[in-house]
Design an enzyme around this catalytic site. Structure first.
Site, PDB file in Angstrom:
ATOM      1  N   SER A  62       0.815  -1.223   0.000  1.00 36.67           N
ATOM      2  CA  SER A  62       0.000   0.000   0.000  1.00 36.67           C
ATOM      3  C   SER A  62       0.846   1.270   0.000  1.00 36.67           C
ATOM      4  O   SER A  62       2.001   1.275   0.421  1.00 36.67           O
ATOM      5  CB  SER A  62      -0.902   0.026   1.235  1.00 36.67           C
ATOM      6  OG  SER A  62      -1.615  -1.180   1.369  1.00 36.67           O
TER       7      SER A  62
HETATM    8  N1  SAH Z   1      -0.228  -5.465   3.886  1.00 39.30           N
HETATM    9  C1  SAH Z   1       0.498  -5.761   2.663  1.00 39.30           C
HETATM   10  C2  SAH Z   1      -0.258  -5.413   1.404  1.00 39.30           C
HETATM   11  C3  SAH Z   1      -1.410  -6.316   1.246  1.00 39.30           C
HETATM   12  S1  SAH Z   1      -2.003  -6.616  -0.388  1.00 39.30           S
HETATM   13  C4  SAH Z   1       1.852  -5.073   2.654  1.00 39.30           C
HETATM   14  O1  SAH Z   1       2.188  -4.360   3.594  1.00 39.30           O
HETATM   15  O2  SAH Z   1       2.599  -5.313   1.704  1.00 39.30           O
HETATM   16  C5  SAH Z   1      -3.271  -7.738   0.088  1.00 39.30           C
HETATM   17  C6  SAH Z   1      -2.784  -9.124   0.456  1.00 39.30           C
HETATM   18  O3  SAH Z   1      -3.894  -9.848   0.946  1.00 39.30           O
HETATM   19  C7  SAH Z   1      -2.243  -9.910  -0.737  1.00 39.30           C
HETATM   20  O4  SAH Z   1      -0.964 -10.369  -0.467  1.00 39.30           O
HETATM   21  C8  SAH Z   1      -3.239 -11.075  -0.853  1.00 39.30           C
HETATM   22  O5  SAH Z   1      -2.637 -12.274  -1.307  1.00 39.30           O
HETATM   23  C9  SAH Z   1      -3.742 -11.195   0.573  1.00 39.30           C
HETATM   24  N2  SAH Z   1      -5.022 -11.876   0.734  1.00 39.30           N
HETATM   25  C10 SAH Z   1      -6.142 -11.792  -0.029  1.00 39.30           C
HETATM   26  N3  SAH Z   1      -7.114 -12.573   0.475  1.00 39.30           N
HETATM   27  C11 SAH Z   1      -6.620 -13.154   1.588  1.00 39.30           C
HETATM   28  C12 SAH Z   1      -7.154 -14.082   2.554  1.00 39.30           C
HETATM   29  N4  SAH Z   1      -8.405 -14.550   2.464  1.00 39.30           N
HETATM   30  N5  SAH Z   1      -6.356 -14.468   3.569  1.00 39.30           N
HETATM   31  C13 SAH Z   1      -5.085 -14.021   3.669  1.00 39.30           C
HETATM   32  N6  SAH Z   1      -4.520 -13.148   2.788  1.00 39.30           N
HETATM   33  C14 SAH Z   1      -5.283 -12.718   1.763  1.00 39.30           C
END
Ligand code: SAH
Length: 221
Positions: A62
């Site tokens: 993000s």
């Molecule tokens: N917080 C992260 C950015 C997140 S992007 C950072 O600091 O880099 C969103 C993430 O959520 C992605 O990696 C995606 O694979 C994950 N995601 C999506 N659905 C999910 C679920 N049901 N359980 C765990 N992770 C999930």
């Protein structure tokens, strides 16, 4: 020495502090954690820019301002147990690790979880545990949490996450689809009630899993 030190101080003062994020602990954590280490070397020159960056596998880290805003909404003082859903690069988890006592972060893609684990270990973030699983329904084993932060957009706040909040615990998450999302802040009050307020429009990748979006629902949005 860290060659990106100056850029990182500038990122915090110009992109974050100047836009109204005041929590000194959040600002200090963002001045400290080397964001560039969470993206591949080809993006290092953009690691302190004012925007999201690719983490691989179609996911993004993000925008720094959004990381700071979501973190500050949790109002962490240092003693909390915190759950993050969506580890991605591990950057947000590293920030949370500096501000809370213990952090669990869940990632559904094993490759991302593995990479995040490695970087977090290198940085010595030993109070952060990365779990590979569908985290859309939280992680009841270690609940209640004083803070829960979800970094993927959900159709609505999943009920199990609200149930895993401690009294006065806070949940921050984006709710919406590919057309538009809002950041929501939930707080557990007395007698099982919850307060909810919407904070600002945001744009996150979809939450998958049991309480997330199905591929066709997200795209038809
Ligand atoms: N917080 C992260 C950015 C997140 S992007 C950072 O600091 O880099 C969103 C993430 O959520 C992605 O990696 C995606 O694979 C994950 N995601 C999506 N659905 C999910 C679920 N049901 N359980 C765990 N992770 C999930």
């Amino acid at each position: 020495m860290d060659t990106f030190f100056e850029q990182r101080q500038k990122m915090v003062s110009e992109q974050i502090e100047a836009r109204g994020i005041r929590d000194p602990r959040v600002l200090a954590a963002m001045r400290h954690i080397p964001r560039h280490l969470f993206v591949s070397a080809e993006y290092w020159d953009k690691a302190y820019d004012d925007g999201p960056l690719p983490t691989g596998l179609g996911q993004t880290i993000s925008q720094p301002l959004i990381v700071a805003l979501m973190t500050s909404l949790l109002q962490l003082r240092g003693s909390e147990k915190v759950l993050e859903i969506g580890t991605g690069s591990g950057y947000q988890a590293a920030i949370l690790g500096m501000l809370a006592s213990q952090v669990w972060s869940i990632e559904v893609f094993p490759e991302l979880a593995e990479r995040a684990r490695k970087i977090l270990a290198e940085l010595g973030a030993d109070n952060v545990t990365v779990v590979t699983a569908d985290g859309s329904g939280g992680l009841p084993e270690y609940s209640p949490y004083q803070g829960i932060l979800m970094t993927a957009a959900a159709p609505q706040a999943p009920l199990p996450l609200l149930e895993q909040l401690d009294l006065h615990g806070r949940l921050v998450l984006p709710v919406g689809d590919s057309r538009g999302q809002e950041l929501q802040l939930w707080e557990r009050g007395e007698q099982g009630g919850f307060d909810m307020q919407t904070v600002t429009p945001v744009a996150f990748v979809p939450l998958r899993g049991v309480y997330g979006w199905k591929e066709d629902e997200w795209k038809s949005g």
